[in-house]
Design an enzyme around this catalytic site. Structure first.
Site, PDB file in Angstrom:
ATOM      1  NE  ARG A  15      40.699  41.856  38.936  1.00  0.00           N
ATOM      2  CZ  ARG A  15      40.994  42.075  37.665  1.00  0.00           C
ATOM      3  NH1 ARG A  15      41.950  41.371  37.079  1.00  0.00           N
ATOM      4  NH2 ARG A  15      40.367  42.977  36.964  1.00  0.00           N
ATOM      5  CE1 TYR A 180      48.652  28.161  36.664  1.00  0.00           C
ATOM      6  CE2 TYR A 180      48.512  26.452  38.351  1.00  0.00           C
ATOM      7  CZ  TYR A 180      48.589  27.792  37.995  1.00  0.00           C
ATOM      8  OH  TYR A 180      48.618  28.750  38.981  1.00  0.00           O
TER       9      TYR A 180
END
Length: 313
Positions: A15, A180
């Site tokens: 995707r 992150y």
């Protein structure tokens, strides 16, 4: 150098940006292998009355890809690749698992020849989330590259292209999401080190990052994001296509920004990439981890483009 007949391996290609790059390569007639975990549609989870996930991206940033019900599987992506004119090889693979990675790359070689997000502060980031982000981003990138290298050495125009950011050391990119940023920058450090290490084999290693927010399946599933100006994944696919069709000995160790690259090679129509027609450039939301020098260069080229448009009117 066109991608016709070339083998392209894309992780996370079921995707979003990965799938868009796969389809763009397929339009050249490429042979595309997509590695992802999703072999069956996700069940509906955490939705509200609108059918969207009950999550506010801005006030509650968590591990989106592990919470949301996202459309698309390796098989649905493979159908789109075939429809675009390429050959597809869908492989279910968890890139954290070394045996699965080795097996997947062997399947690609036999057939064709030759992202986790958590923007939470340190105190509220669990060790499990930290490990997950590093396993998928830094470790996954390193391991996929490691097992592809023997096959890339045999290619006539070998490329590794990571969807990772410039290595900007401004503290604002670390504060509030240290774990992150560390994981994402691990991917960029792979570019920095591997580009020099693999230069003797004529293997190009580069990074590509979006200047603005990109409309992805995760963004669509969150809900309430429709009126936030964004760009379509096609802008990243067009930029990636240019990089992958260049001589691998000419461009390596580069940290490309999608809009900056496209403007530098002469693209002038950016309206086609807007999710909301007529969006002004200044209204597009900027992405994270941008290097200020790159931003300044984009703004300068935008101004030149606007002046040229004004002269033609």
């Amino acid at each position: 150098m066109p991608l016709n007949g070339m083998a392209v391996l894309i992780t996370g290609g079921s995707r979003g940006i990965g799938k868009e790059i796969a389809i763009r390569a397929a339009q050249d007639g490429a042979k595309v292998a997509i590695l992802a975990k999703t072999a069956e549609p996700h069940p509906k989870v955490g939705t509200n009355s609108t059918g969207h996930a009950s999550l506010d991206l801005l006030s509650a940033p968590i591990s989106l890809y592990h919470f949301l019900s996202l459309p698309g599987t390796i098989f649905s992506a493979a159908r789109e690749i075939e429809q675009a004119g390429g050959k597809a090889l869908p492989i279910q693979c968890d890139i954290r698992d070394e045996d699965q990675v080795k097996s997947a790359i062997q399947k690609v070689a036999q057939k064709f020849g030759a992202s986790a997000i958590s923007l939470t502060d340190t105190e509220h980031t669990s060790v499990k989330k930290y490990d997950l982000m590093h396993q998928i981003n830094a470790r996954g990138t390193w391991m996929i590259s490691k097992y592809c290298i023997p096959h890339l050495k045999k290619s006539s125009n070998p490329h590794i292209l990571n969807m990772s950011s410039p290595l900007s050391m401004e503290s604002k990119w670390f504060s509030g999401n240290v774990a992150y940023t560390m994981a994402k920058y691990g991917m960029s450090m792979c570019v920095l080190g591997m580009s020099e290490e693999l230069k003797k084999y004529k293997i190009a290693v580069n990074a590509l990052w979006p200047m603005t927010l990109i409309e992805t399946a995760a963004m669509q599933a969150i809900g309430g994001q429709d009126q936030i100006p964004k760009r379509k994944p096609a802008i990243m696919a067009d930029a990636a296509h240019w990089i992958l069709t260049q001589d691998s000995t000419k461009h390596t160790g580069r940290f490309f920004l999608d809009e900056l690259l496209l403007r530098q090679i002469g693209v002038t129509n950016f309206e086609k990439y807007n999710t909301i027609p007529g969006t002004k450039l200044e209204d597009l939301g900027a992405d994270f981890f941008l290097d200020q020098n790159d931003v300044d260069e984009v703004l300068k080229l935008r101004m030149i483009g606007e002046n040229q448009d004004a002269l033609l009117k």
